[in-house]
Each structure stands twice: as structure tokens, then as C-alpha cells.
Scaffold this motif. Sequence first.
Motif, PDB file in Angstrom:
ATOM      1  N   TRP A  42      -1.217   9.997   8.837  1.00 12.74           N
ATOM      2  CA  TRP A  42       0.052  10.707   8.986  1.00 12.74           C
ATOM      3  C   TRP A  42       0.892  10.608   7.731  1.00 12.74           C
ATOM      4  N   ILE A  43       0.712   9.509   7.010  1.00 14.21           N
ATOM      5  CA  ILE A  43       1.650   9.193   5.958  1.00 14.21           C
ATOM      6  C   ILE A  43       0.896   8.396   4.913  1.00 14.21           C
ATOM      7  N   SER A  44       1.325   8.468   3.673  1.00 15.00           N
ATOM      8  CA  SER A  44       0.611   7.762   2.612  1.00 15.00           C
ATOM      9  C   SER A  44       0.650   6.248   2.835  1.00 15.00           C
ATOM     10  N   PRO A  45      -0.526   5.596   2.819  1.00 11.92           N
ATOM     11  CA  PRO A  45      -0.561   4.163   3.112  1.00 11.92           C
ATOM     12  C   PRO A  45       0.051   3.296   2.011  1.00 11.92           C
ATOM     13  N   THR A  46       0.075   3.777   0.790  1.00 10.38           N
ATOM     14  CA  THR A  46       0.752   3.013  -0.257  1.00 10.38           C
ATOM     15  C   THR A  46       1.772   3.913  -0.935  1.00 10.38           C
ATOM     16  N   VAL A  47       2.656   3.273  -1.689  1.00  8.85           N
ATOM     17  CA  VAL A  47       3.720   4.036  -2.327  1.00  8.85           C
ATOM     18  C   VAL A  47       3.352   4.266  -3.790  1.00  8.85           C
ATOM     19  N   ARG A  48       3.143   5.514  -4.128  1.00  6.63           N
ATOM     20  CA  ARG A  48       2.846   5.813  -5.526  1.00  6.63           C
ATOM     21  C   ARG A  48       4.123   6.082  -6.291  1.00  6.63           C
ATOM     22  N   ASP A  49       5.060   6.728  -5.597  1.00  2.00           N
ATOM     23  CA  ASP A  49       6.307   7.088  -6.256  1.00  2.00           C
ATOM     24  C   ASP A  49       7.450   6.589  -5.378  1.00  2.00           C
TER      25      ASP A  49
END
Lengths: 349, 309
Positions: B162-169
Motif C-alpha cells: 500500500w505504501i513505500s516500506p522505506t523512506v527515500r525522500d
Amino acid sequence: MPIDMDKTDVTEADTPGVPLLEVRDLHVEFRTREGAAKAVNGVSYTVDAGETLAVLGESGSGKSVTAQTIMGILDTPPGRITGGEILFRGEDMLTMSEERRRTIRGDKIAMIFQDALSALNPVLSVGYQLGEMFRVHRGMSRKDAKAKAVELMDRVRIPAAKERVNDFPHQFSGGMRQRIMIAMALALEPDVIIADEPTTALDVTVQAQVMDLLAELQRDFTMGLILITHDLGVVADVADKIAVMYAGRIVESAPVEELYKRPAHPYTKGLLDSIPRLDHKGKELYAIKGLPPSLMAIPGGCAFNPRCARARDICRTEVPPLADVTEPDGTPIGGRSSACHFWKETIHG
Amino acid sequence: MGRYVVRRLLQMIPVFIGSTFIIFMMMYALPGDPVRALGGERAPDEAQMNALRADLGLDEPILQQYWNYLTGLFQGDFGTQIASRREVIDVISEALPATIRLTLLAFVITAVVGIAMGLIAGLRAGGKTDAGILFFTLLLISVPVFVIGYLYQTYFGVKWGWISPTVRDSEDLGELFLPALALASLSLAYVARLTRTSIVENRRADYMRTARAKGLTKRRAVGVHLLRNSLIPVVTFLGVDIGNLMAGAVVTEGIFNIHGLGRAVFEALKSREGATVVGIVSFIILVYLVVALLVDLLYAVLDPRIRYA
């Protein structure tokens, strides 16, 4: 019903013969773990415009519960209305929609509570709380409502109303707070005001001032007033008629002078006898023996029988009806009734 | 009021000095030597190391070192990292925005969801919804944040996508939502419970009976009269909680790979960069103190019975 010829506006919806407010055979009980506590058991009374009805009784006699039921602010559960009608201008409020009922509350029927400190919201200014009446029921703007609040505070004679309108309840004295409560109830010029022990929490000198103010405003606006109290002194000054309650029933009702002059129920007689009197100084105070019954186990027959000196067998088996009281020769006494099997002996000696 | 604020600000000075002192001492007590660590695997040259220590002031007595640090701090100098030679203030200002965004987002989630859940549970106290919310909050309270973080990451991020598992930005609030939710979970549960209790207590208050007798709409009675009174204790908790959220960010940032203060302090701790650790922690303490003061001032707005003397 007193008729006031100048006041045409109060008769806007008055139908001849229909009382302004009528409670009919009201039954209320509270569900508890131990069983049902029968707080109100068939109470009926009426109030007309300009009339003051005092409802007198000890704690637990059902006087406040009746008032809360009329207002529609009874906590349900645990409370439960098990029977009866509350007619406002002939319309049963117990069966109307909650939204319609809400619009009547505060606008047509308003209530004054005992302890103004806890009954007012501690975190909102009195001006806001007064103004709310106009904003909710009249759709006024915040600014206009505040101006109205100042007017109201002036009307109940709060000094420097303009400066104090933004103050909070805790910044006022007890008497001033009760005036604010009265102003709030009065805001929309309701037809009926229910005052639930409005002076109990005040000192005696302030009590008189607040009571006088209430009586004056009631006269000016030709409202019906239901005054709930256990203070016989307060009643004598302002009430037109009295209903005495015991264990959830009306045991006697009468015009005020009549009741004081010659009570027609042993309980009323006991109450009047227990008023301390100067000419009895040094003697022991009179008290009705025993305690009011538990509402879970109201005695059979007349609820007052265990405490009554006149009680006979019939008092323990048959509930006395609220019967019309007459003179010894049978001529009726206007508006008098008593729920005692032996009212004749009680009233006429 | 003005005098109260001045007094509170003055009180912050001893608290600030005391807490930085404790952290400074703790860093000193940790085993390991940042200068020796510079050499890596190679056996370092003793003379060179001593020269470096003297240069950095690390050969001085610990109290003198603390004094030097503190005087620097009051002149706006947060010190310099030993290995990278970077100014600590730069490290902080680079990592700060991500942490602030994460903390604020978590704070908003805590306040909105927590109060909403507490309100619903409180108004239906004793019912099924209430029981459900109580159970759910108990679950959130009992599971540690690093477990919750990995659970969210695994399910919302990886399995269901559903959502990005890590934060890239870290400037993308959408990506920050998951870590913020993980970070907020514990506080949210406390806020919900606190709100519920407060609502239940106030719901039957006399002034609520008055509100009904006035013929106010239910919406108004609850939204204005009940909430205003019930939120007083909740606001206090929320204020103190901002500090907790910032501290909690250390773990959450690690799980979701966010380059924030938490990560910076963790890295600094590993390489025994005392100045960096003390700098960041002092900064968090400062935020904590300021927010606590703001909350106390806000308290008087919410509850007019409170007077500052």
C-alpha cells in the motif's frame, strides 16, 4: 387561571381549558442491580401561565426526577419512564421527536438548577453561555448574542454587566452565579420555568434576594413557575399552590394559605410542625419519626403508614387515592386534595 | 503572567546545565576512544594520537572538558566532529528537518486519532465499540515500537504494497506516513485512553445536564461543552509527548531508513562522537523544555480557573 389582559402574546397558542403544562400519571423508575427503584409513582399536576406551583418534599421524594422528566434531561438508562404523559399546551412531549423536544427545551420550558457553580460550564465565559441560547435557538451572530447576554445580566441586576460578560463562573459570588442561571433560563422568555431548589446553595440573605428576583421576573413575563424545594419558608412567600410529595406520589395539594392553615395529610402536618418556632424556644424540636422509605421497598398501602400516628389497618393494605377535600358540610374547597384515608379527621380535627 | 514566563525561562538554565552534564559524563564513561577509532585496523602511532588529543582538548580533565564545551555552547559553538571534522551544528541542521517532519506528523496522528477514538469510546462507555477500542489500545501499548514498526513495514509496505516500506525522500509526507504511524502508536493509545476516561467523567457532569436543558444540539453539547473540559488533561499529556516522540524517532528512523536526528545520534554514539551526542540530546531537551512551557501557558487558555503566580 389568572388572566392578564395586557399580555396578549403569552396566549398565542393558549386554548381555553388546556393547561399550559400538565403532568399526567407519570411513572419513572431507576434500574439498579438490586432491582427497580420506583422514583415517581403516578404524579399529576398542572401549571398555568403566571402561576407558581411549589413542589415540596424530602430528598428522594421524586420531585426532582419529575422535573428532569419534564425537561427531558433524565439519564436513561438508568432512568426509565414507565407511564404517563407530559402535556405542553396539550401536546405530549414524551411521544414527540427528540429534535422537536430539543427546540422546546430552553426556549419554551427552561430550568434553573440548584448549584450554579457546577451547573455552569467552568471553562466558558458566562457571556458565551448566555449568548448560546440566542445563537442556538434564534440563529443570532456571536456579536449580537453577546449584546443580548449583557442585556440579560443587566435584567437580573448583575453590576457592571458589560465589564463582567467575559468573566468565568468561578469569578462570581454564589448569589451572582445563581442570577446568571436565572438569566440563562429567562433568556428566551419561556412559558414555563422549573426551578430546582434555586436557593438551597445560598446564604439566607442572598436566598431572599434571589427568590424575590425570580418572583418579580415571573410576574413580569407571566410565566408558569414550578418551584421545587424542601424549604417551607420559601414556599409561603411566592407560591400560589403547593403539591407535597412523598415516596414518588403527591400526598396533598392545595392553595398555599389553605395548606398552611389546615393541612389535610398527616405528612404535611408533620412537616409544618417541624418548622422551628420562636415561641417554642428551649423545647425540643419536633421531627417526624422514622425515615423516608427506600424506593426499592415502598411500604404497601399508604407509603407513609409506618411513620404515621393515625395509621390503621386500611393504611397498610390500601393505597389511598388523591381525593378532593371538602368542608365538613360537603362544600368543595377549591383545588384541595389529599391522599389520606383519614383526611377528614386530619383537616377538621 | 510575564513574570511567570521569565521565571520559567530562568528555571530552564539549571535544568539544561544539569542534563547536559549528565549526558557528557555518560559519554565519557562509555568504553572506546574516538581518536583510536580514527586509525581503524592499523595500530595507531601513540605520539600522533596524543597530539590529536591535545589538539581536541581530550587530554584535559573531564570537568575542564565539560566547561569548555558549555562555554562554547553559550557562544553558539556546538563543537566539531572528530572523524569528519564537520561542525556539529551542521550535522544537526541537516538531520533536523526530517525528524521534525516525522515528529509533527506522528503528533498530528496521535492527537487526531487518539482523541477521536477516546471520544467515541467515552460516549459509548460500556458498549462493544468501547470494549473494542480499549482492547486495541491495550494491544498498541503492549507491543514495543520496534515490533510495530517492522509489522507495519512488512504488511503495509511489503506484503500488501500500500505504501513505500522505506523512506527515500523525507520531504514526501506520504512516505513518512508509515513511520509516523508506527511512532505514534504508543502515544495514540495513551491519548485514546486518557480522553475516554476524561469524557466518561465529564459526560455526567452538571454542566452537561445544563447544556441539555438549554436545548443545545448534541453536536454542540459534545463538541463545545464536553470536549473543552475533557481535553484539559489530554493537552498536558500531548505537550510532554512531543519530547517522547522525538526520542522515539531514534528507533523509528532506524527501521524506516530516515536520515534524521535519531540516525545521526545513533551513528555518533557508535563512533563515540561525544560532542555530537551531547549536542543532539541537548537540542531535544531544549525542545522538550520549551514545549512544556508552551503547554503550561496553553493550559490557562483551556482552563480559566488556573492562574499563574
